[in-house]
Design a protein around this motif. Structure first.
Motif, PDB file in Angstrom:
ATOM      1  N   MET A 197       0.837  -1.537  -0.060  1.00 57.32           N
ATOM      2  CA  MET A 197      -0.074  -0.099  -0.005  1.00 57.32           C
ATOM      3  C   MET A 197       0.995   1.437  -0.039  1.00 57.32           C
ATOM      4  SD  MET A 197      -2.925  -0.547   0.104  1.00 57.32           S
ATOM      5  CE  MET A 197      -3.360   0.841   0.699  1.00 57.32           C
ATOM      6  N   PRO A 198       0.602   2.659  -0.784  1.00 58.34           N
ATOM      7  CA  PRO A 198       1.289   3.338  -1.071  1.00 58.34           C
ATOM      8  C   PRO A 198       0.896   4.030   0.718  1.00 58.34           C
ATOM      9  CG  PRO A 198      -0.584   3.320  -2.578  1.00 58.34           C
ATOM     10  CD  PRO A 198      -0.642   2.112  -1.963  1.00 58.34           C
ATOM     11  N   ALA A 199       2.180   4.824   0.520  1.00 56.21           N
ATOM     12  CA  ALA A 199       2.344   6.353   2.192  1.00 56.21           C
ATOM     13  C   ALA A 199       0.629   6.441   1.788  1.00 56.21           C
ATOM     14  CB  ALA A 199       3.294   6.719   2.698  1.00 56.21           C
ATOM     15  N   VAL A 216       5.265   5.486  16.792  1.00 56.01           N
ATOM     16  CA  VAL A 216       5.865   5.242  15.179  1.00 56.01           C
ATOM     17  C   VAL A 216       4.758   4.949  14.796  1.00 56.01           C
ATOM     18  CG1 VAL A 216       7.554   4.350  13.228  1.00 56.01           C
ATOM     19  CG2 VAL A 216       8.412   5.246  15.693  1.00 56.01           C
ATOM     20  N   LYS A 239       2.358   6.898  12.388  1.00 54.09           N
ATOM     21  CA  LYS A 239       2.184   6.365  11.411  1.00 54.09           C
ATOM     22  C   LYS A 239       0.801   6.527  10.725  1.00 54.09           C
ATOM     23  CE  LYS A 239       3.582   4.663   6.957  1.00 54.09           C
ATOM     24  NZ  LYS A 239       4.084   6.056   6.379  1.00 54.09           N
ATOM     25  N   SER A 272       6.729   9.425   8.833  1.00 52.27           N
ATOM     26  CA  SER A 272       6.890   8.082   8.563  1.00 52.27           C
ATOM     27  C   SER A 272       9.019   8.379   9.636  1.00 52.27           C
ATOM     28  CB  SER A 272       8.150   8.151   6.990  1.00 52.27           C
ATOM     29  OG  SER A 272       6.724   7.469   6.101  1.00 52.27           O
ATOM     30  N   PHE A 273       9.057   8.327   9.996  1.00 53.96           N
ATOM     31  CA  PHE A 273      10.062   8.857  10.941  1.00 53.96           C
ATOM     32  C   PHE A 273      11.311   7.776  10.560  1.00 53.96           C
ATOM     33  CE2 PHE A 273       5.907   9.417  13.095  1.00 53.96           C
ATOM     34  CZ  PHE A 273       7.073  10.126  13.667  1.00 53.96           C
ATOM     35  N   GLN A 274      12.246   8.457  10.976  1.00 50.51           N
ATOM     36  CA  GLN A 274      14.111   8.334  11.081  1.00 50.51           C
ATOM     37  C   GLN A 274      14.667   8.000  12.037  1.00 50.51           C
ATOM     38  OE1 GLN A 274      14.758  11.562   8.275  1.00 50.51           O
ATOM     39  NE2 GLN A 274      16.219  10.420   7.458  1.00 50.51           N
ATOM     40  N   VAL A 275      15.311   7.329  12.339  1.00 46.71           N
ATOM     41  CA  VAL A 275      16.827   7.190  13.773  1.00 46.71           C
ATOM     42  C   VAL A 275      18.069   7.296  13.033  1.00 46.71           C
ATOM     43  CG1 VAL A 275      15.078   5.436  14.302  1.00 46.71           C
ATOM     44  CG2 VAL A 275      17.104   4.783  13.002  1.00 46.71           C
ATOM     45  N   ARG A 329       0.662   7.507  -9.576  1.00 46.07           N
ATOM     46  CA  ARG A 329       1.135   9.072  -8.426  1.00 46.07           C
ATOM     47  C   ARG A 329       1.914   9.519 -10.012  1.00 46.07           C
ATOM     48  NH1 ARG A 329       2.464   7.095  -2.523  1.00 46.07           N
ATOM     49  NH2 ARG A 329       3.595   5.600  -4.080  1.00 46.07           N
ATOM     50  N   ARG A 338       7.596  -4.384  -2.234  1.00 47.82           N
ATOM     51  CA  ARG A 338       7.366  -4.190  -1.190  1.00 47.82           C
ATOM     52  C   ARG A 338       8.909  -5.042  -0.229  1.00 47.82           C
ATOM     53  NH1 ARG A 338       4.677  -1.143  -0.437  1.00 47.82           N
ATOM     54  NH2 ARG A 338       4.289  -1.744   1.618  1.00 47.82           N
ATOM     55  N   GLY A 355      21.419   8.858   4.317  1.00 44.54           N
ATOM     56  CA  GLY A 355      20.223   7.665   3.660  1.00 44.54           C
ATOM     57  C   GLY A 355      18.876   8.755   3.069  1.00 44.54           C
ATOM     58  N   ARG A 356      19.433  10.082   2.422  1.00 43.89           N
ATOM     59  CA  ARG A 356      18.422  10.576   1.869  1.00 43.89           C
ATOM     60  C   ARG A 356      17.486   9.476   1.481  1.00 43.89           C
ATOM     61  NH1 ARG A 356      16.603  15.671   3.022  1.00 43.89           N
ATOM     62  NH2 ARG A 356      18.864  16.941   4.457  1.00 43.89           N
ATOM     63  N   THR A 400      15.071   6.744   3.112  1.00 47.71           N
ATOM     64  CA  THR A 400      13.977   7.604   3.633  1.00 47.71           C
ATOM     65  C   THR A 400      13.150   8.342   2.364  1.00 47.71           C
ATOM     66  OG1 THR A 400      15.484   8.460   5.381  1.00 47.71           O
ATOM     67  CG2 THR A 400      13.394   9.246   4.912  1.00 47.71           C
ATOM     68  N   HIS A 427      10.783   4.811   1.457  1.00 48.16           N
ATOM     69  CA  HIS A 427       9.951   4.226   2.827  1.00 48.16           C
ATOM     70  C   HIS A 427       9.026   4.991   2.733  1.00 48.16           C
ATOM     71  CE1 HIS A 427       9.030   1.108   5.509  1.00 48.16           C
ATOM     72  NE2 HIS A 427       9.593   1.819   6.557  1.00 48.16           N
ATOM     73  N   GLU A 428       9.241   6.465   2.520  1.00 44.60           N
ATOM     74  CA  GLU A 428       8.087   7.309   2.659  1.00 44.60           C
ATOM     75  C   GLU A 428       7.372   7.346   2.195  1.00 44.60           C
ATOM     76  OE1 GLU A 428       8.292  11.455   4.025  1.00 44.60           O
ATOM     77  OE2 GLU A 428       9.912  11.468   5.422  1.00 44.60           O
ATOM     78  N   LEU A 429       7.549   7.248   0.479  1.00 40.41           N
ATOM     79  CA  LEU A 429       6.441   6.828  -0.602  1.00 40.41           C
ATOM     80  C   LEU A 429       5.539   5.984  -0.629  1.00 40.41           C
ATOM     81  CD1 LEU A 429       8.575   8.623  -3.479  1.00 40.41           C
ATOM     82  CD2 LEU A 429       6.422   9.420  -2.601  1.00 40.41           C
ATOM     83  N   PHE A 430       6.407   4.797   0.067  1.00 42.61           N
ATOM     84  CA  PHE A 430       6.098   3.347  -0.415  1.00 42.61           C
ATOM     85  C   PHE A 430       5.944   2.251   0.470  1.00 42.61           C
ATOM     86  CE2 PHE A 430       8.280   4.398  -4.324  1.00 42.61           C
ATOM     87  CZ  PHE A 430       7.077   4.255  -5.092  1.00 42.61           C
ATOM     88  N   ASP A 431       5.624   2.557   2.011  1.00 42.66           N
ATOM     89  CA  ASP A 431       6.201   2.609   3.112  1.00 42.66           C
ATOM     90  C   ASP A 431       5.786   1.007   3.386  1.00 42.66           C
ATOM     91  OD1 ASP A 431       4.950   2.170   5.527  1.00 42.66           O
ATOM     92  OD2 ASP A 431       3.479   2.050   5.419  1.00 42.66           O
ATOM     93  N   LEU A 474      18.099   7.196   8.939  1.00 47.15           N
ATOM     94  CA  LEU A 474      17.298   5.987   8.045  1.00 47.15           C
ATOM     95  C   LEU A 474      16.493   5.594   8.628  1.00 47.15           C
ATOM     96  CD1 LEU A 474      20.683   3.557   8.429  1.00 47.15           C
ATOM     97  CD2 LEU A 474      20.069   4.551   6.645  1.00 47.15           C
ATOM     98  N   PRO A 475      15.659   5.143   7.660  1.00 53.03           N
ATOM     99  CA  PRO A 475      14.145   5.303   8.077  1.00 53.03           C
ATOM    100  C   PRO A 475      13.930   4.234   9.127  1.00 53.03           C
ATOM    101  CG  PRO A 475      14.375   4.393   5.844  1.00 53.03           C
ATOM    102  CD  PRO A 475      16.035   4.244   6.592  1.00 53.03           C
ATOM    103  N   PHE A 476      12.649   4.600  10.620  1.00 56.01           N
ATOM    104  CA  PHE A 476      12.696   3.936  11.716  1.00 56.01           C
ATOM    105  C   PHE A 476      12.519   2.536  11.132  1.00 56.01           C
ATOM    106  CE2 PHE A 476      10.148   2.498  15.363  1.00 56.01           C
ATOM    107  CZ  PHE A 476      11.282   3.006  15.649  1.00 56.01           C
ATOM    108  N   VAL A 496      14.492  -0.127   9.643  1.00 58.85           N
ATOM    109  CA  VAL A 496      15.080   0.221   8.792  1.00 58.85           C
ATOM    110  C   VAL A 496      15.899  -1.240   9.303  1.00 58.85           C
ATOM    111  CG1 VAL A 496      16.969   1.445   9.410  1.00 58.85           C
ATOM    112  CG2 VAL A 496      17.011   0.476   7.165  1.00 58.85           C
TER     113      VAL A 496
END
Lengths: 252, 215
Positions: free
Chosen positions: A1-3, A149, A153, A159-162, B3, B54, B64-65, B68, B71-75, B96-98, B100
């Motif tokens: 699923m897209p965000a 998180v 979401k 979306s979060f980063q670490v 999209r 997926r 990490g851009r 990140t 992952h924001e776009l596609f979760d 990095l994305p949470f 990861v």
């Protein structure tokens, strides 16, 4: 699923017992000029940049002062449905807010109050000032970081980063969004008393001095924010916290 | 209708004139941006959506851009990354994305091989680490012996000497290859100097025995 499309913070509301005193404080410290609206218990503060700020005078002592960010939501009902599904609480259901549109108030499972604003049309406050000390960061208590998180979401599409090796902190970068968000997890969450918004300042020392002159107070020491700069917490005459954030050499 | 990734990527800082100037001056793009052309990144996003990716592994993440933003776009259901962490020694942040699964080390090490095996099947692997021929070849050899559907490379076109190893490998590879190539608008280019190449699997192919794993 897209965000899903992420919800952004469009308004930061500061509750006060004395609107005139608060107006003078925020103008003196941050240069945010106030415009009263309605019956005079509400005033918008021109920060020059999203999010705009607002003061809300609360006469009822049963309602505590505090600072609440408003997420801009295309459909409040959808967000409230998600809040209920993931363990949050709806403190105030969707209600009309005059020409602004609709609002609602929620609280996440960790006690952070986050309100919602569904504007009647595209959110575009008419800023009269250039950006001055814009609000750039929100820090929330999140003792259960993983759950927080997941919560944000679902509710806000965030979306979060670490940073590798840092397991108590997740963040949504300020660079790509009007306001960055930090979730403070684990035992460190207990050190965070309340949700705290941060304004970017050019000179933390100078702004800190203005806080004192305007009737506010400061946290004892400044801290170095990871990678980015120095922070200190300013308390307005009502005791509301507003973090001061001074960029380091790398910027935010 | 898909999209509009060009629009969705607007807030993502990509390789721009400043990055180019820094790269030309220092030989290293000391800039906290996605080290990709935005136009080509949009093409990669379209491919990710089209192919129903997926799970994603990025080898060589810079700051990490990219991982990140994707992952924001596609979760993604699963996101993984590997990097030696060179940016930290260069004074740039690594984020990095949470959630990861991160391997902090050399992608040619035995530890990486063990980590990659444990990671299991991945839909898309993007190789964007060490661009020298032997290094990128080693990354490819590892990637193609691991379960995945698509393997992508960055920097398959242009004439930058620093990417010659990737271009050579790309020319040598056989199979169902897709080239995602578009000029970088932010540099006012007429021709791309980067390009993303994707080899369609599934991997490992018959004959790619586990015993062949390098390392």
């Amino acid at each position: 699923m897209p965000a899903q499309e992420a919800l952004e913070i469009g308004l930061v509301e500061i509750r006060t017992r004395d609107l005139q005193r608060a107006r003078e404080y925020y103008e003196a410290v941050f240069g945010w000029t106030g415009t009263p609206v309605g019956d005079g218990s509400y005033a918008f503060l021109d920060t020059g940049k999203q999010p705009i700020a607002a003061l809300y005078e609360i006469g009822n002592r049963d309602i505590p002062v505090g600072v609440t960010p408003y997420l801009l939501a295309p459909e409040i009902d959808d967000v409230l449905a998600d809040v209920a599904k993931v363990g949050g609480e709806v403190l105030a259901p969707k209600s009309e807010w005059g020409a602004m549109g609709f609002w609602a108030n929620t609280q996440d499972p960790w006690g952070n109050g986050v309100a919602l604003l569904q504007p009647r049309s595209a959110w575009s406050p008419s800023y009269r000032a250039a950006p001055r000390h814009p609000i750039v960061w929100a820090e929330l208590r999140a003792p259960d970081l993983q759950a927080a998180v997941r919560y944000y979401k679902r509710v806000a599409g965030w979306s979060f980063q670490v940073k590798p090796g840092v397991d108590h902190f997740a963040f949504r970068s300020a660079g790509s969004h009007p306001v960055g968000v930090g979730l403070v997890g684990g035992a460190r969450a207990d050190l965070l008393g309340q949700l705290t918004m941060y304004a970017r300042v050019d000179d933390l020392t100078e702004v800190g001095e203005r806080v004192g002159r305007a009737g506010g107070s400061l946290s004892q020491h400044s801290k170095t924010a990871p990678e980015t700069g120095r922070i200190r917490i300013a308390y307005d005459p009502d005791g509301n916290a507003m973090g001061l954030f001074e960029d380091g050499p790398r910027g935010a | 209708m898909g999209r509009d990734f060009r629009r969705l990527l607007q807030g993502v800082p990509c390789w721009n004139r400043r990055t180019q100037a820094i790269y030309e001056q220092h030989g290293v793009p000391l800039h906290d941006v996605v080290l990709q052309s935005r136009a080509e990144l949009a093409l990669l996003c379209e491919l990710i959506e089209r192919e129903g990716v997926r799970s994603y592994l990025e080898i060589g993440v810079w700051t990490g851009r990219l991982v990140t933003a994707l992952h924001e776009l596609f979760d993604f259901d699963r996101v993984a990354a590997a990097d030696i962490g060179v940016v930290e020694s260069l004074g740039l942040p690594l984020r990095l994305p949470f959630g990861v699964d991160f391997f902090h080390g050399d992608s040619h090490s035995a530890a990486f091989v063990a980590w990659r095996r444990a990671l299991g099947p991945v839909d898309l692997v993007l190789i964007d680490g060490d661009h020298r021929y032997d290094a990128v070849r080693a990354d490819w050899e590892l990637a193609r012996r691991s379960p995945c559907r698509l393997i992508a490379f960055h920097d398959i076109v242009g004439d930058d000497p620093g990417s010659a190893g990737v271009r050579r490998l790309w020319r040598e590879l056989e199979g169902d290859k897709i080239e995602l190539v578009a000029p970088n608008d932010e540099l006012g280019q007429r021709e791309s100097t980067m390009g993303i190449g994707v080899v369609r699997g599934p991997f490992p192919r018959p004959g790619d025995l586990e015993a062949d794993w390098p390392g």
